[in-house]
Write a protein that holds these residues in place. Sequence first.
Motif, short mmCIF file in Angstrom:
data_model
loop_
_atom_site.label_atom_id
_atom_site.label_comp_id
_atom_site.label_asym_id
_atom_site.label_seq_id
_atom_site.Cartn_x
_atom_site.Cartn_y
_atom_site.Cartn_z
N GLY A 2 0.83 -1.21 0.00
CA GLY A 2 0.00 0.00 0.00
C GLY A 2 0.86 1.25 0.00
O GLY A 2 2.05 1.20 -0.29
N ALA A 3 0.25 2.39 0.33
CA ALA A 3 0.94 3.68 0.30
C ALA A 3 2.18 3.66 1.19
O ALA A 3 2.14 3.18 2.31
CB ALA A 3 0.00 4.79 0.74
N LEU A 4 3.28 4.18 0.65
CA LEU A 4 4.55 4.23 1.37
C LEU A 4 5.15 5.62 1.24
O LEU A 4 4.85 6.35 0.29
CB LEU A 4 5.54 3.20 0.80
N LYS A 5 6.02 5.96 2.16
CA LYS A 5 6.78 7.20 2.09
C LYS A 5 8.14 6.90 1.49
O LYS A 5 8.60 5.76 1.52
CB LYS A 5 6.97 7.79 3.49
N VAL A 6 8.78 7.92 0.98
CA VAL A 6 10.13 7.75 0.44
C VAL A 6 11.05 7.18 1.52
O VAL A 6 11.89 6.33 1.24
CB VAL A 6 10.68 9.10 -0.09
N SER A 7 10.86 7.60 2.75
CA SER A 7 11.71 7.13 3.85
C SER A 7 11.54 5.63 4.13
O SER A 7 12.36 5.04 4.83
CB SER A 7 11.45 7.94 5.12
N ASN A 8 10.48 5.01 3.58
CA ASN A 8 10.29 3.58 3.75
C ASN A 8 11.22 2.75 2.85
O ASN A 8 11.30 1.54 2.99
CB ASN A 8 8.84 3.17 3.45
N PHE A 9 11.90 3.42 1.94
CA PHE A 9 12.79 2.73 1.02
C PHE A 9 14.24 2.95 1.42
O PHE A 9 14.61 4.05 1.82
CB PHE A 9 12.58 3.24 -0.42
N GLU A 10 15.03 1.91 1.28
CA GLU A 10 16.46 2.02 1.60
C GLU A 10 17.15 2.79 0.49
O GLU A 10 16.76 2.75 -0.66
CB GLU A 10 17.08 0.62 1.72
N SER A 11 18.20 3.49 0.88
CA SER A 11 18.99 4.25 -0.08
C SER A 11 20.43 3.78 -0.01
O SER A 11 20.95 3.52 1.06
CB SER A 11 18.92 5.75 0.25
N ASN A 12 21.05 3.67 -1.15
CA ASN A 12 22.46 3.29 -1.19
C ASN A 12 23.33 4.54 -1.26
O ASN A 12 24.26 4.62 -2.06
CB ASN A 12 22.73 2.39 -2.41
N GLY A 13 23.02 5.50 -0.42
CA GLY A 13 23.82 6.71 -0.38
C GLY A 13 23.32 7.80 -1.30
O GLY A 13 23.64 8.95 -1.15
#
Length: 156
Positions: free
Chosen positions: A141-152
Amino acid sequence: MTIYTAAALRAVALHAQSLHTADDSDRQVTPNRLFQVIDQIGCVQIDTLHMVRRSQYLVPWSRIGTYEPTDFDDLIFGPERRLFEGWEHAATIIPLAEYRYQMPHQRNMREHPTTWYNRWLNELVNKDFVPLVLERVRREGALKVSNFESNGHVSG
């Protein structure tokens, strides 16, 4: 021909933007009042940059004073949502009643993407990333950008 004074025009402009009353922060702001403000001004631009708070939270605050930011989020993402994220000239929070008017614009953007969007989609990292995001949103469902991991890489 009617001639209006600068003061009268200023009053109309302030009223249209819901900036015509003094701060009534001693009054509790309900989700309905918060929605009324957004509905009256038409939309609120989303800005991911912030010093004090993201701009979409400051716009209602400047009109009605202190309120619960979670009430604003619930109006967008909650079960009884009345606002949605759309695209005007930038990412924007818009009253849900306006959604039908956004459909031709959204369709046009999908069928005729802009140059920057085509460049972004054609970057190798994004070609792999977009299907993963879509699948996760379908699943969770709806997610925020912060819910995704970032590789830097934090922008874009």
